[in-house]
Design a protein around this motif. Structure first.
Motif, PDB file in Angstrom:
ATOM      1  N   VAL A 104       0.802  -1.097  -0.058  1.00 25.57           N
ATOM      2  CA  VAL A 104       0.033   0.206  -0.188  1.00 25.57           C
ATOM      3  C   VAL A 104       1.491   0.968  -0.197  1.00 25.57           C
ATOM      4  CG1 VAL A 104      -1.437   1.299   1.139  1.00 25.57           C
ATOM      5  CG2 VAL A 104      -1.356  -1.423   0.899  1.00 25.57           C
ATOM      6  N   ALA A 111      -6.379   4.928   2.794  1.00 26.61           N
ATOM      7  CA  ALA A 111      -5.289   3.827   3.550  1.00 26.61           C
ATOM      8  C   ALA A 111      -4.126   4.137   3.970  1.00 26.61           C
ATOM      9  CB  ALA A 111      -5.105   3.252   2.008  1.00 26.61           C
ATOM     10  N   THR A 112      -3.801   2.756   4.666  1.00 24.73           N
ATOM     11  CA  THR A 112      -2.301   3.111   5.557  1.00 24.73           C
ATOM     12  C   THR A 112      -1.308   2.756   4.958  1.00 24.73           C
ATOM     13  OG1 THR A 112      -3.668   2.733   7.923  1.00 24.73           O
ATOM     14  CG2 THR A 112      -1.297   2.834   7.251  1.00 24.73           C
ATOM     15  N   ILE A 149      -8.265  -2.343   0.757  1.00 22.71           N
ATOM     16  CA  ILE A 149      -8.695  -1.237   1.852  1.00 22.71           C
ATOM     17  C   ILE A 149     -10.996  -1.580   1.399  1.00 22.71           C
ATOM     18  CG2 ILE A 149      -9.764   1.275   1.468  1.00 22.71           C
ATOM     19  CD1 ILE A 149      -6.972   1.456  -0.400  1.00 22.71           C
ATOM     20  N   THR A 150     -10.948  -1.282   2.794  1.00 24.12           N
ATOM     21  CA  THR A 150     -12.251  -1.799   3.012  1.00 24.12           C
ATOM     22  C   THR A 150     -13.454  -0.586   3.475  1.00 24.12           C
ATOM     23  OG1 THR A 150     -11.872  -2.822   5.239  1.00 24.12           O
ATOM     24  CG2 THR A 150     -12.186  -3.968   2.436  1.00 24.12           C
ATOM     25  N   GLU A 170     -14.360  -3.379  -1.037  1.00 24.77           N
ATOM     26  CA  GLU A 170     -12.548  -4.367  -1.110  1.00 24.77           C
ATOM     27  C   GLU A 170     -11.911  -3.259  -1.726  1.00 24.77           C
ATOM     28  OE1 GLU A 170     -12.425  -8.323  -0.912  1.00 24.77           O
ATOM     29  OE2 GLU A 170     -14.439  -8.070   1.239  1.00 24.77           O
ATOM     30  N   GLU A 205      -7.892  -3.332  -4.322  1.00 30.09           N
ATOM     31  CA  GLU A 205      -6.759  -4.000  -3.706  1.00 30.09           C
ATOM     32  C   GLU A 205      -5.703  -3.826  -5.271  1.00 30.09           C
ATOM     33  OE1 GLU A 205      -6.118  -8.166  -4.517  1.00 30.09           O
ATOM     34  OE2 GLU A 205      -8.017  -8.122  -3.749  1.00 30.09           O
TER      35      GLU A 205
END
Length: 408
Positions: free
Chosen positions: A68, A77-78, A230-231, A299, A301
């Motif tokens: 990420v 996101a992180t 990420i959700t 979700e 990705e």
């Protein structure tokens, strides 16, 4: 693993914090580590897990399966890396339990009937439920354990106590497992989500190891896919905004969208749409239908599966505009309405006489109707816009080539 492998560290201040992470991620074979340091996908790493409250460190070897980036941090996101461990779940448990002095897994809990029931994990993979009266119901699991599964079966009805056969698919390894089972409950579901049934597996002792290996492989693969993604709820952002946001900040990505029992996927790369799929519909048709999702979860990705690419790439912005146009046309006042569950009957004599006068899509409609497809299936399979197909079906009915039968 070579000594040159770079290291990551994750520390836990309390046993409670560690247990939560263990049950959510480590027990499924991986962990997400927040970091601003750059790593490469498939890079071999060592993860040092600090049990800081007792002064112990467990070093585990693994591989980076998802990165990420800082750019994605702007999309809630992180930054960090998802790491898949090389050890199996049982081996991971053996590494940690001696340090804690007691069992750390939640693999078993007391079921309502006094039996031991295995821990369930959220897993959505294809499943077929075969009933005693000969029905074969296609669905998807919502969760899966060694002892059973919760399976979404749409609008079908299967009663508690009924004996069934469940065929589970592992889409990550092209494998299947067939199990006998018993329906033990009907699960409450949100509006529009269809029916879900809890099925207890009836496993012979000699087959227990095979079931364990299959379920563990499916859960690990599903966890690996989700790890570091990420959700969130669709309602808070909207599909159009999600695609614009991720399409801007990620060079490639996969957006999975779940609404009830419906699950769709959109893949893009370098600003080009590479795949859109919902059920049996694909391309701009699938994208238009996905834009109708108002509830459910997403979700994301930052990677794609090139094997899933279909057709020529399209500019993502242009594909979005086209899908919005198709959606608008289908929702206009006066648009044709047909029961998706209705069946179509073909007049064979009139069809033979009209063969040279039909368009390609009309031919396709009649061929699909002749093999028993419902109206909904016909509209799904043919790539032309939904409204155009509905109008063609009605025109074929007026010409006497088709007749619409009630559902059932």
């Amino acid at each position: 693993m070579p000594d040159a492998a770079r290291s990551l560290r994750v520390g836990f201040d309390s046993e409670a914090d560690f247990r939560r992470e263990y049950q959510s991620n480590i027990a499924n074979g991986g962990i997400f580590v927040a970091t601003n340091v750059g790593f490469d996908a498939r890079e071999a790493v060592r993860v040092e897990i600090g049990l800081d409250w007792i002064g112990e460190v467990v070093a585990l070897e693994g591989e980076v399966v998802h990165v990420v980036t800082r750019e994605l941090a702007g999309a809630a996101a992180t930054p960090g890396v998802a790491v898949q461990f090389t050890l199996r779940a049982s081996d991971l448990r053996d590494r940690f339990e001696p340090l804690l002095g007691k069992a750390i897994s939640d693999d078993e809990r007391e079921a309502g009937d006094g039996r031991r029931a295995a821990r369930r994990a959220q897993v959505r993979v294809p499943a077929i439920v075969r009933t005693a009266d000969g029905r074969e119901i296609e669905g998807r699991t919502r969760d899966l354990s060694l002892s059973g599964a919760l399976v979404g079966i749409g609008e079908h009805d299967v009663a508690p106590g009924e004996s069934v056969v469940v065929v589970l698919a592992n889409p990550y390894a092209d494998a299947e497992l067939e199990l006998e089972g018993t329906v033990v409950r009907r699960a409450p579901a949100p509006a529009g989500a269809g029916t879900a049934v809890g099925i207890r597996f009836d496993v012979e002792p000699r087959d227990a190891r095979t079931v364990e290996e299959f379920v563990e492989a499916v859960r690990a693969a599903e966890h690996r896919r989700r790890l570091g993604g990420i959700t969130g709820p669709i309602a808070e952002v909207g599909i159009e905004n999600l695609l614009q946001m991720f399409g801007t900040c990620a060079p490639r990505g996969t957006l999975r969208l779940v609404c009830g029992d419906d699950e769709g996927v959109v893949m893009f790369e370098q600003g080009m749409l590479r795949c859109a799929r919902l059920g049996e519909s694909a391309g701009r048709k699938a994208l238009a239908r996905l834009l109708e999702f108002r509830e459910g979860t997403f979700e994301f990705e930052a990677r794609t599966d090139e094997a899933a690419y279909r057709g020529d790439p399209l500019p993502l912005d242009a594909a979005m505009l086209d899908a919005l146009r198709l959606l608008d046309e289908s929702q206009r006042p006066g648009a044709a309405t047909l029961d998706p569950a209705a069946r179509l009957a073909v007049d064979a004599a009139k069809l033979r006489a009209a063969r040279g006068e039909l368009s390609q899509s009309e031919e396709a409609i009649l061929d699909l109707a002749a093999v028993g497809m419902t109206v909904g299936k016909v509209i799904d399979v043919i790539p032309e816009p939904d409204e155009e197909i509905r109008q063609q079906i009605l025109a074929l009915v007026e010409r006497g080539l088709l007749a619409i039968r009630d559902a059932g």
